[in-house]
Design an enzyme around this catalytic site. Structure first.
Site, PDB file in Angstrom:
ATOM      1  N   ASN A 195       0.796  -1.228   0.000  1.00 52.89           N
ATOM      2  CA  ASN A 195       0.000   0.000   0.000  1.00 52.89           C
ATOM      3  C   ASN A 195       0.832   1.285   0.000  1.00 52.89           C
ATOM      4  OD1 ASN A 195       0.786  -0.637   2.628  1.00 52.89           O
ATOM      5  ND2 ASN A 195      -1.101   0.103   3.559  1.00 52.89           N
ATOM      6  N   CYS A 204      -3.521   0.894   6.723  1.00 51.21           N
ATOM      7  CA  CYS A 204      -3.754   0.237   8.014  1.00 51.21           C
ATOM      8  C   CYS A 204      -4.355   1.204   9.023  1.00 51.21           C
ATOM      9  CB  CYS A 204      -2.463  -0.371   8.543  1.00 51.21           C
ATOM     10  SG  CYS A 204      -1.103   0.800   8.714  1.00 51.21           S
ATOM     11  N   GLU A 236     -11.144  -5.497   9.711  1.00 51.77           N
ATOM     12  CA  GLU A 236     -10.527  -4.453   8.903  1.00 51.77           C
ATOM     13  C   GLU A 236     -11.017  -4.561   7.464  1.00 51.77           C
ATOM     14  OE1 GLU A 236      -6.137  -2.552   8.077  1.00 51.77           O
ATOM     15  OE2 GLU A 236      -6.264  -4.711   8.361  1.00 51.77           O
ATOM     16  N   GLU A 247       4.321  -4.362  12.276  1.00 54.31           N
ATOM     17  CA  GLU A 247       3.325  -3.295  12.176  1.00 54.31           C
ATOM     18  C   GLU A 247       2.208  -3.874  11.322  1.00 54.31           C
ATOM     19  OE1 GLU A 247       0.845  -0.940  10.940  1.00 54.31           O
ATOM     20  OE2 GLU A 247       2.375  -0.283   9.514  1.00 54.31           O
ATOM     21  N   LEU A 248       1.058  -4.128  11.972  1.00 52.39           N
ATOM     22  CA  LEU A 248       0.033  -4.961  11.350  1.00 52.39           C
ATOM     23  C   LEU A 248      -1.242  -4.171  11.069  1.00 52.39           C
ATOM     24  CD1 LEU A 248       0.675  -8.105  13.589  1.00 52.39           C
ATOM     25  CD2 LEU A 248       1.691  -7.545  11.362  1.00 52.39           C
ATOM     26  N   GLY A 271       2.321  -5.569   7.461  1.00 53.89           N
ATOM     27  CA  GLY A 271       1.386  -6.369   6.695  1.00 53.89           C
ATOM     28  C   GLY A 271       0.181  -6.744   7.525  1.00 53.89           C
ATOM     29  N   SER A 272      -0.445  -7.825   7.160  1.00 55.13           N
ATOM     30  CA  SER A 272      -1.684  -8.245   7.822  1.00 55.13           C
ATOM     31  C   SER A 272      -1.396  -8.896   9.167  1.00 55.13           C
ATOM     32  CB  SER A 272      -2.448  -9.220   6.936  1.00 55.13           C
ATOM     33  OG  SER A 272      -1.782 -10.476   6.890  1.00 55.13           O
TER      34      SER A 272
END
Length: 479
Positions: free
Chosen positions: A151, A283, A377, A248-249, A226-227
């Site tokens: 992203n 995110c 999400e 960092e999710l 990511g996820s």
């Protein structure tokens, strides 16, 4: 484009390639190698040599290299912004801006490379240690694997690669499958700036590349954005080698709009934070909006009017407000979540339709806690508005989530602001502004399912280094 292993631009060991598609029309704009397990193994071996060279490199030289890269990014900002727009689908203004932010990030880490300080700790607070002193020094971890999402690929990668190199590590980057080209382009500037062979390498390919890096005992840290599902998998695999993991999710950021909020300014912020930034694929985008009932109708009308005026189309056109999602799978996933919300009782005020990789900016009302549009999400331009009658209840709804990245409050009442800051279980509380914001000099990261640790120019170097203590016993006093 080729990938970078041990200072050489190379194809995959078996010759396999992946196409890179423009999400606006699914046309092919390039190909990249699909790295194999053998490629990963070769890269990790080269990184051991690169790590030793970086650890021996003085901080002033690391500064020079990263500063040179920052200058080259700035010189090529327009071209890189166009390339990123074509492979990613964000608006041209956004992608060009992202490249500029990456240059600032490289420059910021260049400066921080000269300020990775230890501590001096007098021990006179401890009985029997009055004449002793301890000092600490920070050392590189070794080899860091950076796993980067689609992203904001150039910006998020910059934190990981520039931070890792500034701290004296070697870095292996695993690019996002959908948009690796701009990263590969910037990697050429890094080689030109004089990095040792193996100090920075770029692998292209699928999930198996990231999995191999996480499994490798030759990698000391995984830095991944990511996820949440991918983060859990990384933690499970990384535990086998006890490597450090920074994640960092995902996020499901709540915005609380109080009855004293500026409705027009709030509406502008919601549009920017959910629709026109990243096409909703952020995110920390605005995901859930909890609105005090006295201003609910006015805010809904203001947001709907602004949404109706948005232009959807080619992201290379400066007049476009919302571009495509990253691929068909992403657009279909958003379509399914909206359909589920409607089945659960929600109403589509505007939008709700998919065309190829494009999904219309969508406003939902009647969304209830528990439905996926509230609880999960949604990685696309969907904005649910939910009224509330009690401020404390709104705080509870905001916290009723497995995520905890960021949250926002729109109010001019400092007591409400501080109450939100006190009780919201998130990494950052934003006041009178969208949650879709990240400032590179501030710590960024979340709690709960949104990850661990913090990333930012003043924080990443500590995450990517280790501390060693020297205890000097009874060095004070007479001979």
């Amino acid at each position: 484009m080729d990938m970078l292993i041990d200072g050489n631009w190379t194809s995959a060991s078996d010759g396999a390639v992946d196409p890179v598609l423009n999400p606006a029309d699914d046309s092919e704009i390039g190909t990249v190698p699909r790295a194999t397990a053998a490629d990963v193994e070769r890269s990790v071996a080269a990184a051991q040599r690169g790590a030793r060279a970086m650890a021996a490199m003085p901080a002033w030289r690391r500064y020079e290299i990263l500063e040179a890269v920052a200058r080259r990014i700035e010189e090529n900002q327009t071209r890189l912004g166009e390339l990123l727009c074509r492979e990613n689908g964000k608006r041209i203004g956004e992608t060009t801006s992202e490249v500029g932010v990456a240059a600032r990030i490289f420059r910021g880490y260049a400066e921080e490379a000269k300020r990775l300080f230890g501590r001096s700790v007098p021990l006179h607070a401890i009985p029997g240690r009055e004449k002793s002193l301890a000092i600490t020094t920070r050392y590189p971890l070794g080899v860091i694997a950076a796993i980067v999402p689609f992203n904001y690929p150039v910006e998020l990668w910059s934190h990981k690669v520039a931070g890792g190199l500034a701290a004296g590590n070697a870095v292996i980057t695993k690019t996002p499958e959908d948009c690796p080209l701009a990263i590969l382009d910037v990697a050429r500037f890094m080689e030109e700036a004089g990095l040792p062979a193996g100090a920075h390498q770029v692998l292209t390919g699928g999930r198996e590349v990231g999995e191999a890096l996480v499994r490798s005992p030759g990698v000391q840290m995984i830095a991944m954005t990511g996820s949440t599902a991918a983060g859990r998998r990384i933690l499970e695999v990384a535990a086998q080698t006890l490597k450090k993991v920074h994640l960092e999710l995902g996020g499901n950021d709540a915005t609380i709009v109080c009855d004293d909020a500026d409705v027009e300014a709030t509406a502008d912020a919601l549009i920017a934070g959910r629709f026109t930034s990243g096409n909703g694929q952020i995110c920390c985008a605005v995901k859930r909006v909890l609105v005090a009932r006295p201003v609910y109708d006015r805010l809904l009308a203001a947001v709907t009017d602004r949404t109706r005026a948005l232009r959807i189309g080619d992201p290379m056109d400066p007049a476009t407000n919302v571009g495509p999602l990253i691929n068909r799978r992403g657009a279909e996933r958003v379509e399914a979540q909206v359909a589920k919300a409607v089945a659960d009782g929600a109403t589509i005020v505007i939008g709700g339709k998919r065309r190829d990789n494009f999904f219309e900016p969508t406003i939902l009302t009647g969304v209830t806690p528990g439905t996926p549009a509230f609880a999960e999400e949604t990685f696309g331009p969907v904005l649910p508005l939910i009224p509330y009658d009690d401020f404390e209840a709104a705080l509870g709804l905001a916290n009723d989530s497995p995520f905890g990245l960021q949250a926002a409050i729109f109010s001019h009442d400092i007591r409400r602001v501080m109450r939100a800051y006190e009780v919201l279980d998130v990494g950052t509380v934003v006041v009178n502004h969208t949650t879709a914001v990240r400032v590179e000099t501030l710590p960024f990261g979340g709690n709960k399912g949104s990850g661990n640790g913090r990333e930012g120019i003043h924080d990443t170097l500590h995450e990517m280094s280790k501390e060693k203590t020297l205890l000097l016993h009874e060095i004070f006093g007479g001979l």
